[in-house]
Design a protein around this motif. Structure first.
Motif, PDB file in Angstrom:
ATOM      1  N   LYS A   1       0.828  -1.208   0.000  1.00 33.04           N
ATOM      2  CA  LYS A   1       0.000   0.000   0.000  1.00 33.04           C
ATOM      3  C   LYS A   1       0.862   1.258   0.000  1.00 33.04           C
ATOM      4  O   LYS A   1       0.601   2.216  -0.741  1.00 33.04           O
ATOM      5  CB  LYS A   1      -0.931   0.001   1.214  1.00 33.04           C
ATOM      6  N   LYS A   2       1.910   1.250   0.826  1.00 30.99           N
ATOM      7  CA  LYS A   2       2.776   2.426   0.906  1.00 30.99           C
ATOM      8  C   LYS A   2       3.612   2.599  -0.355  1.00 30.99           C
ATOM      9  O   LYS A   2       3.869   3.722  -0.788  1.00 30.99           O
ATOM     10  CB  LYS A   2       3.673   2.321   2.140  1.00 30.99           C
ATOM     11  N   VAL A   3       4.033   1.489  -0.953  1.00 31.55           N
ATOM     12  CA  VAL A   3       4.768   1.570  -2.218  1.00 31.55           C
ATOM     13  C   VAL A   3       3.862   2.170  -3.294  1.00 31.55           C
ATOM     14  O   VAL A   3       4.291   3.026  -4.082  1.00 31.55           O
ATOM     15  CB  VAL A   3       5.274   0.175  -2.645  1.00 31.55           C
ATOM     16  N   ALA A   4       2.607   1.737  -3.334  1.00 34.86           N
ATOM     17  CA  ALA A   4       1.653   2.278  -4.309  1.00 34.86           C
ATOM     18  C   ALA A   4       1.487   3.787  -4.109  1.00 34.86           C
ATOM     19  O   ALA A   4       1.449   4.554  -5.083  1.00 34.86           O
ATOM     20  CB  ALA A   4       0.314   1.568  -4.173  1.00 34.86           C
ATOM     21  N   GLU A   5       1.393   4.209  -2.862  1.00 36.71           N
ATOM     22  CA  GLU A   5       1.254   5.637  -2.571  1.00 36.71           C
ATOM     23  C   GLU A   5       2.483   6.397  -3.043  1.00 36.71           C
ATOM     24  O   GLU A   5       2.366   7.483  -3.630  1.00 36.71           O
ATOM     25  CB  GLU A   5       1.038   5.841  -1.070  1.00 36.71           C
ATOM     26  N   ASN A   6       3.661   5.847  -2.800  1.00 37.07           N
ATOM     27  CA  ASN A   6       4.903   6.512  -3.218  1.00 37.07           C
ATOM     28  C   ASN A   6       5.003   6.644  -4.731  1.00 37.07           C
ATOM     29  O   ASN A   6       5.544   7.630  -5.241  1.00 37.07           O
ATOM     30  CB  ASN A   6       6.109   5.734  -2.700  1.00 37.07           C
ATOM     31  N   LEU A   7       4.492   5.634  -5.423  1.00 33.31           N
ATOM     32  CA  LEU A   7       4.584   5.628  -6.888  1.00 33.31           C
ATOM     33  C   LEU A   7       3.425   6.355  -7.553  1.00 33.31           C
ATOM     34  O   LEU A   7       3.472   6.617  -8.757  1.00 33.31           O
ATOM     35  CB  LEU A   7       4.623   4.182  -7.397  1.00 33.31           C
TER      36      LEU A   7
ATOM     37  N   VAL B   1      12.038 -10.521  -0.735  1.00 33.64           N
ATOM     38  CA  VAL B   1      12.532  -9.618   0.298  1.00 33.64           C
ATOM     39  C   VAL B   1      12.129 -10.101   1.686  1.00 33.64           C
ATOM     40  O   VAL B   1      10.967 -10.446   1.921  1.00 33.64           O
ATOM     41  CB  VAL B   1      11.966  -8.193   0.078  1.00 33.64           C
ATOM     42  N   ASN B   2      13.091 -10.096   2.600  1.00 32.49           N
ATOM     43  CA  ASN B   2      12.825 -10.367   4.012  1.00 32.49           C
ATOM     44  C   ASN B   2      12.585  -9.025   4.694  1.00 32.49           C
ATOM     45  O   ASN B   2      13.519  -8.249   4.898  1.00 32.49           O
ATOM     46  CB  ASN B   2      14.006 -11.097   4.655  1.00 32.49           C
TER      47      ASN B   2
ATOM     48  N   GLY C   1      13.101  -3.717   8.168  1.00 31.79           N
ATOM     49  CA  GLY C   1      11.902  -3.170   8.803  1.00 31.79           C
ATOM     50  C   GLY C   1      10.940  -2.673   7.744  1.00 31.79           C
ATOM     51  O   GLY C   1      11.309  -2.518   6.568  1.00 31.79           O
ATOM     52  N   ILE C   2       9.710  -2.407   8.139  1.00 28.78           N
ATOM     53  CA  ILE C   2       8.665  -2.056   7.178  1.00 28.78           C
ATOM     54  C   ILE C   2       8.982  -0.780   6.407  1.00 28.78           C
ATOM     55  O   ILE C   2       8.954  -0.763   5.166  1.00 28.78           O
ATOM     56  CB  ILE C   2       7.303  -1.904   7.888  1.00 28.78           C
ATOM     57  N   GLU C   3       9.282   0.304   7.104  1.00 28.23           N
ATOM     58  CA  GLU C   3       9.465   1.593   6.432  1.00 28.23           C
ATOM     59  C   GLU C   3      10.643   1.584   5.467  1.00 28.23           C
ATOM     60  O   GLU C   3      10.528   2.072   4.335  1.00 28.23           O
ATOM     61  CB  GLU C   3       9.639   2.705   7.476  1.00 28.23           C
ATOM     62  N   GLN C   4      11.762   1.023   5.879  1.00 23.54           N
ATOM     63  CA  GLN C   4      12.921   1.001   4.982  1.00 23.54           C
ATOM     64  C   GLN C   4      12.730   0.008   3.842  1.00 23.54           C
ATOM     65  O   GLN C   4      13.286   0.210   2.751  1.00 23.54           O
ATOM     66  CB  GLN C   4      14.188   0.677   5.777  1.00 23.54           C
ATOM     67  N   THR C   5      11.955  -1.040   4.086  1.00 21.35           N
ATOM     68  CA  THR C   5      11.632  -1.961   2.988  1.00 21.35           C
ATOM     69  C   THR C   5      10.799  -1.232   1.945  1.00 21.35           C
ATOM     70  O   THR C   5      10.994  -1.412   0.738  1.00 21.35           O
ATOM     71  CB  THR C   5      10.868  -3.189   3.509  1.00 21.35           C
ATOM     72  N   VAL C   6       9.869  -0.400   2.394  1.00 26.16           N
ATOM     73  CA  VAL C   6       9.053   0.415   1.477  1.00 26.16           C
ATOM     74  C   VAL C   6       9.951   1.325   0.653  1.00 26.16           C
ATOM     75  O   VAL C   6       9.811   1.415  -0.579  1.00 26.16           O
ATOM     76  CB  VAL C   6       8.026   1.265   2.261  1.00 26.16           C
ATOM     77  N   GLU C   7      10.893   1.988   1.301  1.00 23.27           N
ATOM     78  CA  GLU C   7      11.795   2.890   0.588  1.00 23.27           C
ATOM     79  C   GLU C   7      12.655   2.134  -0.421  1.00 23.27           C
ATOM     80  O   GLU C   7      12.859   2.592  -1.553  1.00 23.27           O
ATOM     81  CB  GLU C   7      12.697   3.620   1.597  1.00 23.27           C
ATOM     82  N   MET C   8      13.160   0.976  -0.010  1.00 28.81           N
ATOM     83  CA  MET C   8      14.004   0.183  -0.895  1.00 28.81           C
ATOM     84  C   MET C   8      13.231  -0.288  -2.118  1.00 28.81           C
ATOM     85  O   MET C   8      13.716  -0.192  -3.251  1.00 28.81           O
ATOM     86  CB  MET C   8      14.578  -1.011  -0.133  1.00 28.81           C
ATOM     87  N   LEU C   9      12.004  -0.785  -1.903  1.00 28.96           N
ATOM     88  CA  LEU C   9      11.202  -1.278  -3.021  1.00 28.96           C
ATOM     89  C   LEU C   9      10.774  -0.149  -3.950  1.00 28.96           C
ATOM     90  O   LEU C   9      10.750  -0.316  -5.173  1.00 28.96           O
ATOM     91  CB  LEU C   9       9.974  -2.017  -2.498  1.00 28.96           C
ATOM     92  N   THR C  10      10.438   0.983  -3.377  1.00 28.29           N
ATOM     93  CA  THR C  10      10.063   2.134  -4.207  1.00 28.29           C
ATOM     94  C   THR C  10      11.206   2.509  -5.138  1.00 28.29           C
ATOM     95  O   THR C  10      11.017   2.724  -6.342  1.00 28.29           O
ATOM     96  CB  THR C  10       9.687   3.337  -3.330  1.00 28.29           C
TER      97      THR C  10
END
Length: 213
Positions: free
Chosen positions: A20-26, A192-193, A198-207
Motif C-alpha cells: 500500500k505504501k509503495v503504491a502511494e509513493n509511486l 525480500v525479508n 523493517g517495514i518503512e525502509q523496505t518500502v523505501e528500498m522497493l520504491t
C-alpha cells in the motif's frame, strides 16, 4: 518503470502495508480486498462468500480436482454451477471471478496484493512481461508472530498457530490454482525479508528498486 506490481506475502510479514505504501509513493492504484468487492459485483457471488472461499480449499475438494470430478458430493453440492456436461466447483468460480477482475486491472499502473496475481499476469498473453514485476515478501517467524499478535489482539502462542495456518492455506490455494509453488524463488523477480530493514525502509528500498527496474 514497471506498470504492474504484484505482492505475494507471508502472513504477518507486513506485505499488505508495504504494498500500500509503495503504491502511494509511486502514485499507483492499490488493490487487495477491493478485488473481492469487484469480483462479487461482476459475478453475482456475495463478497462474504468469496472472502470465505478464496483460500479455504478442503482436502476433499483437492482430491476431487485431481480425479477430474466435481465438488457435487460435498456440503457445497447445492452451489455447484452446471456448465454444459460439467460442473464448476465453487472454488473455481471464485478464482475465475477474481482472475477476470485482476486481468482487467492491467491497463492501469497498480500494485496488487495476493490472489495469485503474479501467476495470472505472468501466464497471460494479454500482459506485456516488461511491464510486470512480481515480488514476494517474507519475514522471520518471530517477527510475524509479534506483528499478528499485536494486530489481532491475541497472545503469541495463538498468533504462532494462526501464522502457520494462514500461510498453509495460502500455499494450498496457490499450489492448487497455478502450475507453480508458492514462495518458490523462480516465480518472482524479487524476494525480500522485511525483517532485515523493517517495514518503512523496505518500502523505501522497493520504491527505489521499482523506479529503476
Amino acid at each position: 518503470m514497471r506498470k504492474i506490481i504484484t505482492i505475494s506475502r507471508e502472513f504477518g510479514s507486513g506485505g499488505r502495508i508495504i504494498g500500500k505504501k509503495v503504491a502511494e509513493n509511486l502514485g499507483y492504484e492499490f488493490f487487495d480486498r477491493e478485488i473481492i468487492d469487484m469480483a462479487a459485483k461482476d459475478s453475482g457471488l456475495s463478497a462474504d462468500f468469496i472472502e470465505k472461499t478464496e483460500q479455504n480449499i478442503s482436502s476433499g475438494w483437492l482430491y476431487n480436482l485431481l480425479l477430474g470430478t466435481s465438488y457435487s458430493g460435498t456440503s457445497f453440492g447445492s452451489g455447484v454451477q452446471q456448465i454444459g456436461a460439467h460442473s464448476l466447483p465453487l472454488a473455481d468460480q471464485v478464482f475465475n471471478a477474481e482472475r477476470k477482475i485482476i486481468l482487467g486491472l492491467a491497463d492501469k499502473p497498480c500494485v496488487i496484493v495476493g490472489r495469485c496475481a503474479d501467476y495470472i499476469f505472468r501466464t497471460s498473453e494479454e500482459v506485456e512481461k516488461k511491464e510486470l514485476l512480481n515480488i514476494f515478501i517474507y519475514a522471520d517467524f518471530d517477527d510475524k508472530v509479534k506483528r499478528v499478535a499485536e494486530r489481532l489482539g491475541i497472545d503469541e502462542k495463538e498468533a504462532a498457530k494462526t501464522v502457520t495456518q494462514v500461510d498453509k492455506r495460502r500455499a494450498n490455494h496457490y499450489n492448487t490454482f497455478t502450475e507453480d509453488t508458492w514462495g518458490d524463488r523462480q516465480n518472482y523477480d524479487l524476494i525480500v525479508n522485511s525483517s532485515t530493514l523493517g517495514i518503512e525502509q523496505t518500502v523505501e528500498m522497493l520504491t527505489s528498486f521499482i523506479k529503476k527496474a
